[in-house]
Motif scaffolding. Sequence first.
Motif, short mmCIF file in Angstrom:
data_model
loop_
_atom_site.label_atom_id
_atom_site.label_comp_id
_atom_site.label_asym_id
_atom_site.label_seq_id
_atom_site.Cartn_x
_atom_site.Cartn_y
_atom_site.Cartn_z
N LEU A 62 0.82 -1.21 0.00
CA LEU A 62 0.00 0.00 0.00
C LEU A 62 0.86 1.27 0.00
O LEU A 62 0.52 2.25 -0.66
CB LEU A 62 -0.94 0.00 1.20
CG LEU A 62 -2.07 -1.03 1.13
CD1 LEU A 62 -2.77 -1.17 2.48
CD2 LEU A 62 -3.08 -0.65 0.06
N LEU A 63 1.97 1.24 0.72
CA LEU A 63 2.86 2.40 0.73
C LEU A 63 3.52 2.61 -0.63
O LEU A 63 3.68 3.75 -1.07
CB LEU A 63 3.91 2.25 1.83
CG LEU A 63 3.39 2.43 3.26
CD1 LEU A 63 4.45 2.06 4.27
CD2 LEU A 63 2.88 3.85 3.48
N ILE A 64 3.90 1.53 -1.28
CA ILE A 64 4.48 1.63 -2.63
C ILE A 64 3.46 2.24 -3.58
O ILE A 64 3.81 3.05 -4.46
CB ILE A 64 4.95 0.25 -3.13
CG1 ILE A 64 6.19 -0.19 -2.36
CG2 ILE A 64 5.20 0.26 -4.64
CD1 ILE A 64 6.61 -1.62 -2.61
N ALA A 115 -7.10 -0.32 5.73
CA ALA A 115 -6.68 -1.56 5.08
C ALA A 115 -5.95 -2.47 6.05
O ALA A 115 -6.19 -3.68 6.09
CB ALA A 115 -5.79 -1.24 3.88
N LEU A 116 -5.07 -1.91 6.86
CA LEU A 116 -4.33 -2.72 7.83
C LEU A 116 -5.26 -3.29 8.90
O LEU A 116 -5.11 -4.45 9.29
CB LEU A 116 -3.20 -1.92 8.45
CG LEU A 116 -2.10 -1.51 7.49
CD1 LEU A 116 -1.00 -0.73 8.21
CD2 LEU A 116 -1.51 -2.71 6.77
N LEU A 117 -6.21 -2.50 9.31
CA LEU A 117 -7.20 -2.99 10.28
C LEU A 117 -7.99 -4.15 9.69
O LEU A 117 -8.18 -5.19 10.34
CB LEU A 117 -8.14 -1.85 10.70
CG LEU A 117 -9.18 -2.19 11.74
CD1 LEU A 117 -8.52 -2.56 13.07
CD2 LEU A 117 -10.13 -1.02 11.94
N SER A 144 -3.28 6.73 0.90
CA SER A 144 -3.40 7.77 1.91
C SER A 144 -3.35 7.12 3.30
O SER A 144 -3.55 5.93 3.45
CB SER A 144 -4.73 8.52 1.74
OG SER A 144 -5.82 7.67 2.09
N ILE A 145 -3.09 7.93 4.29
CA ILE A 145 -3.00 7.43 5.67
C ILE A 145 -4.31 6.79 6.09
O ILE A 145 -4.31 5.74 6.74
CB ILE A 145 -2.61 8.58 6.63
CG1 ILE A 145 -1.23 9.12 6.31
CG2 ILE A 145 -2.69 8.13 8.08
CD1 ILE A 145 -0.10 8.12 6.51
#
Length: 189
Positions: free
Chosen positions: A57-59, A70-72, A63-64
Amino acid sequence: MKHAKTKESLSLVLRNALALNADLYENARNRPRTHRIALTIVILAAVSHMLGSAVILLINRASILILGLALLLDGASVVLGYYFWTFTIWKIGNYLSRHSPSYGDLLSPIGFAYAPQVLNFLTLIPLMGQGIGLVLAAWSLLAVIVAVRQGLDLSTRAAALICLVGWPLVQIAIGLIQVSEQWFVKAGS
């Protein structure tokens, strides 16, 4: 001192679970601290899955807000998948056997079987991520089959059939969450 002993137990359980040691699964509900160790393995699997997703997702410059959601969802999908899969195995096991263990008794051996998922962060390896993910999912399936065979005292064939009821549903749910995350990242860009 007590903390070091728990670490040794966790690493020993992880090694035995990764090796598909049938004795580990056979005696899982009779060991002290098994529920805590099993849940720790499932949480480590969830964190490993989250780590892989976070990097992707960071690549893709999520957005934050999307990253956090997504991580949750990633972590929750692994943990909820564990409880759902255990529940389906328990229900089918109750149907097939009069003397099947309780739902709680199945949580530890099936939690141990999530040990291959602790390596899920390896899906970050370029060009090999999907293949590694499939191998880890199949390895976990084999571990759960061993756990169910030992825990419900069934044949390998019967254990495999029971496990194959919930496994595809869990895999589809996790896949749908990953596709949804990708869609949200593209929509947010």
